[in-house]
Design an enzyme around this catalytic site. Sequence first.
Site, PDB file in Angstrom:
ATOM      1  N   ASP A  82       0.814  -1.221   0.000  1.00  0.00           N
ATOM      2  CA  ASP A  82       0.000   0.000   0.000  1.00  0.00           C
ATOM      3  C   ASP A  82       0.842   1.264   0.000  1.00  0.00           C
ATOM      4  OD1 ASP A  82       0.863  -0.412   2.626  1.00  0.00           O
ATOM      5  OD2 ASP A  82      -1.116  -0.982   3.356  1.00  0.00           O
ATOM      6  N   ASN A 153      -7.393  -3.047  13.936  1.00  0.00           N
ATOM      7  CA  ASN A 153      -8.769  -3.322  13.507  1.00  0.00           C
ATOM      8  C   ASN A 153      -8.825  -4.545  12.593  1.00  0.00           C
ATOM      9  OD1 ASN A 153      -7.594  -2.409  11.184  1.00  0.00           O
ATOM     10  ND2 ASN A 153      -8.971  -0.676  10.870  1.00  0.00           N
ATOM     11  N   HIS A 155      -7.039  -4.976   9.779  1.00  0.00           N
ATOM     12  CA  HIS A 155      -6.795  -4.754   8.349  1.00  0.00           C
ATOM     13  C   HIS A 155      -5.548  -5.493   7.874  1.00  0.00           C
ATOM     14  CE1 HIS A 155      -4.321  -0.742   8.884  1.00  0.00           C
ATOM     15  NE2 HIS A 155      -3.559  -1.781   9.069  1.00  0.00           N
ATOM     16  N   GLU A 160      -9.605  -2.345   4.824  1.00  0.00           N
ATOM     17  CA  GLU A 160     -10.171  -2.029   6.123  1.00  0.00           C
ATOM     18  C   GLU A 160     -11.438  -2.857   6.377  1.00  0.00           C
ATOM     19  OE1 GLU A 160      -8.316  -0.427   7.952  1.00  0.00           O
ATOM     20  OE2 GLU A 160      -7.664   1.525   7.231  1.00  0.00           O
TER      21      GLU A 160
END
Length: 265
Positions: A82, A153, A155, A160
């Site tokens: 990313d 979280n 990811h 996400e």
Amino acid sequence: MPAERTLHVADSTVIVFPDADAASRAAADRIARVVAEAVPARGKAVLGLATGATPEKVYDDLAARAKAGSLSFRHVVTYNLDEYYPIQPLDPLSYRYYMHRNLFSRVDLAPNRAHVLDGTVPEAAAAGHAAEFDRWIEADGGLDVQLLGIGRNGHIGFNEPSELSPAEFADLPTRMVDLHPVTKADAVREFGSPDAVIPRALTMGVRQILAARSIIMLATGPKKAPIVAQALKGPVTAAVPASLLRTVADKVVWLLDGPAAAELG
Ligand code: PGA
């Protein structure tokens, strides 16, 4: 020092190391092994790489092996997970810069084989650039190994948490995304203040990650313990992106230190 221990959590292989250094060394060992096997077999090794605090020691280890002459990147191709959007490659907060600092400048990797999604493409061209990234991976024969970290979280890359079905989520391609509030909160560490955090990014798709021939998930430290347990023991759901790794469990290894494994029971 106590040895590592291997757990089988449902279908997933989890190896718990005495500390983060040992877990990172094991990740570097596996990547070096992929290079040693893929280059003679196919003429190249295709590595999917990750950024963040967790893999820094992996890159130190790989750079040390390259310096010592036991590992060469001459026949290696890399694809990073990313990049923030928009961002300039020379911005010290960009993942292109992170990769330059931590790995690319320290090994014999050809610059034109080190692919990081481009945070400078015009917005109208971003979808085309993302699709092109996926075509490049495919043209290179797919990823031999993908190194992953896990967000608090859940990811993977910047894929996400989502309300999609697991099947729809697993099919997401490389694309532009909005960062999740937890991701933005964690990015304050790098950006200095909440207002400075770049709220969008380009991320490799879940589809490309799950298609890698092998996957190394590296997670260390107590902050990752709850989400590691949720991903391995909770439902397989797009609400916890890393739980999707269980759909391809036979090619995934989870490398953890004791604190990250603390809630596995
Ligand atoms: P970290 O990030 O290594 O900085 O904890 C992991 C991730 O968000 O994937």
